[in-house]
Design a protein around this motif. Sequence first.
Motif, PDB file in Angstrom:
ATOM      1  N   ASN A  20       0.836  -1.197   0.000  1.00 38.33           N
ATOM      2  CA  ASN A  20       0.000   0.000   0.000  1.00 38.33           C
ATOM      3  C   ASN A  20       0.875   1.253   0.000  1.00 38.33           C
ATOM      4  O   ASN A  20       1.167   1.812   1.061  1.00 38.33           O
ATOM      5  N   PRO A  21       1.291   1.714  -1.180  1.00 41.72           N
ATOM      6  CA  PRO A  21       2.176   2.879  -1.229  1.00 41.72           C
ATOM      7  C   PRO A  21       1.523   4.164  -0.711  1.00 41.72           C
ATOM      8  O   PRO A  21       2.200   5.018  -0.152  1.00 41.72           O
ATOM      9  N   LYS A  22       0.211   4.285  -0.880  1.00 41.76           N
ATOM     10  CA  LYS A  22      -0.464   5.486  -0.379  1.00 41.76           C
ATOM     11  C   LYS A  22      -0.395   5.535   1.146  1.00 41.76           C
ATOM     12  O   LYS A  22      -0.072   6.578   1.724  1.00 41.76           O
ATOM     13  N   GLY A  23      -0.693   4.412   1.792  1.00 38.41           N
ATOM     14  CA  GLY A  23      -0.607   4.353   3.249  1.00 38.41           C
ATOM     15  C   GLY A  23       0.805   4.589   3.742  1.00 38.41           C
ATOM     16  O   GLY A  23       1.014   5.266   4.750  1.00 38.41           O
ATOM     17  N   ARG A  24       1.792   4.008   3.014  1.00 41.18           N
ATOM     18  CA  ARG A  24       3.199   4.219   3.368  1.00 41.18           C
ATOM     19  C   ARG A  24       3.524   5.706   3.286  1.00 41.18           C
ATOM     20  O   ARG A  24       4.134   6.274   4.193  1.00 41.18           O
ATOM     21  N   GLY A  25       3.095   6.338   2.215  1.00 38.68           N
ATOM     22  CA  GLY A  25       3.375   7.756   2.025  1.00 38.68           C
ATOM     23  C   GLY A  25       2.756   8.629   3.101  1.00 38.68           C
ATOM     24  O   GLY A  25       3.378   9.581   3.588  1.00 38.68           O
ATOM     25  N   GLN A  26       1.531   8.299   3.499  1.00 33.95           N
ATOM     26  CA  GLN A  26       0.872   9.069   4.557  1.00 33.95           C
ATOM     27  C   GLN A  26       1.602   8.920   5.883  1.00 33.95           C
ATOM     28  O   GLN A  26       1.795   9.895   6.604  1.00 33.95           O
ATOM     29  N   GLU A  59      18.262  15.120  10.863  1.00 27.18           N
ATOM     30  CA  GLU A  59      18.457  15.222   9.407  1.00 27.18           C
ATOM     31  C   GLU A  59      18.672  13.844   8.805  1.00 27.18           C
ATOM     32  O   GLU A  59      18.134  13.527   7.741  1.00 27.18           O
ATOM     33  N   TYR A  60      19.442  13.013   9.464  1.00 23.76           N
ATOM     34  CA  TYR A  60      19.659  11.643   8.995  1.00 23.76           C
ATOM     35  C   TYR A  60      18.340  10.873   8.953  1.00 23.76           C
ATOM     36  O   TYR A  60      18.056  10.166   7.986  1.00 23.76           O
ATOM     37  N   VAL A  61      17.524  11.025   9.992  1.00 25.37           N
ATOM     38  CA  VAL A  61      16.220  10.364  10.025  1.00 25.37           C
ATOM     39  C   VAL A  61      15.380  10.835   8.830  1.00 25.37           C
ATOM     40  O   VAL A  61      14.755  10.018   8.143  1.00 25.37           O
ATOM     41  N   ASN A  62      15.371  12.135   8.573  1.00 25.07           N
ATOM     42  CA  ASN A  62      14.631  12.668   7.418  1.00 25.07           C
ATOM     43  C   ASN A  62      15.115  12.038   6.119  1.00 25.07           C
ATOM     44  O   ASN A  62      14.306  11.654   5.262  1.00 25.07           O
ATOM     45  N   GLU A  63      16.418  11.958   5.966  1.00 25.84           N
ATOM     46  CA  GLU A  63      16.978  11.376   4.743  1.00 25.84           C
ATOM     47  C   GLU A  63      16.571   9.917   4.586  1.00 25.84           C
ATOM     48  O   GLU A  63      16.216   9.478   3.486  1.00 25.84           O
ATOM     49  N   CYS A  64      16.603   9.170   5.676  1.00 26.59           N
ATOM     50  CA  CYS A  64      16.184   7.763   5.626  1.00 26.59           C
ATOM     51  C   CYS A  64      14.721   7.648   5.241  1.00 26.59           C
ATOM     52  O   CYS A  64      14.348   6.808   4.401  1.00 26.59           O
ATOM     53  N   LEU A  65      13.882   8.464   5.849  1.00 29.60           N
ATOM     54  CA  LEU A  65      12.456   8.413   5.539  1.00 29.60           C
ATOM     55  C   LEU A  65      12.194   8.772   4.078  1.00 29.60           C
ATOM     56  O   LEU A  65      11.379   8.121   3.411  1.00 29.60           O
ATOM     57  N   MET A  66      12.876   9.784   3.591  1.00 28.25           N
ATOM     58  CA  MET A  66      12.705  10.174   2.183  1.00 28.25           C
ATOM     59  C   MET A  66      13.179   9.064   1.253  1.00 28.25           C
ATOM     60  O   MET A  66      12.530   8.758   0.246  1.00 28.25           O
ATOM     61  N   GLU A  67      14.300   8.448   1.584  1.00 26.42           N
ATOM     62  CA  GLU A  67      14.816   7.344   0.768  1.00 26.42           C
ATOM     63  C   GLU A  67      13.827   6.182   0.757  1.00 26.42           C
ATOM     64  O   GLU A  67      13.547   5.599  -0.290  1.00 26.42           O
ATOM     65  N   GLY A  68      13.289   5.849   1.918  1.00 27.72           N
ATOM     66  CA  GLY A  68      12.305   4.780   1.994  1.00 27.72           C
ATOM     67  C   GLY A  68      11.067   5.084   1.181  1.00 27.72           C
ATOM     68  O   GLY A  68      10.491   4.196   0.543  1.00 27.72           O
ATOM     69  N   SER A  69      10.685   6.339   1.192  1.00 25.66           N
ATOM     70  CA  SER A  69       9.513   6.750   0.427  1.00 25.66           C
ATOM     71  C   SER A  69       9.773   6.687  -1.079  1.00 25.66           C
ATOM     72  O   SER A  69       8.965   6.142  -1.829  1.00 25.66           O
TER      73      SER A  69
END
Length: 105
Positions: A20-26, A59-69
């Motif tokens: 579920n990419p939409k749920g992941r994105g939210q 900032e590292y956490v943000n980068e990880c989350l963006m990469e995962g997304s």
Amino acid sequence: FYDESIRMCRSAIEEQQAGNPKGRGQAISRALALVGELRNALDLDAGGEIAQNLDNLYEYVNECLMEGSLRGECRPIEQAEGVLVELRGAWVDIQSRGAVAEAQP
């Protein structure tokens, strides 16, 4: 904020695994907003090196989350979650030590 951001990371992982990419994105969007609030609460001038180190971790956490997304992968989200869990544990430890110190004469 830590508990909710950790919960959102776990939700993002579950949504990814469920296809579920939409749920992941939210969930990732909510986690990013929470981490943003944590960063905004930092006083980099008064907090010195500790505040700067926290800012770097956020900032590292943000980068990880963006990469995962962007990649649709769980591993970077798991890394972000791990950092947040460690930070939450550190704050809990600091608070409990403060309570013990206040209770001692």
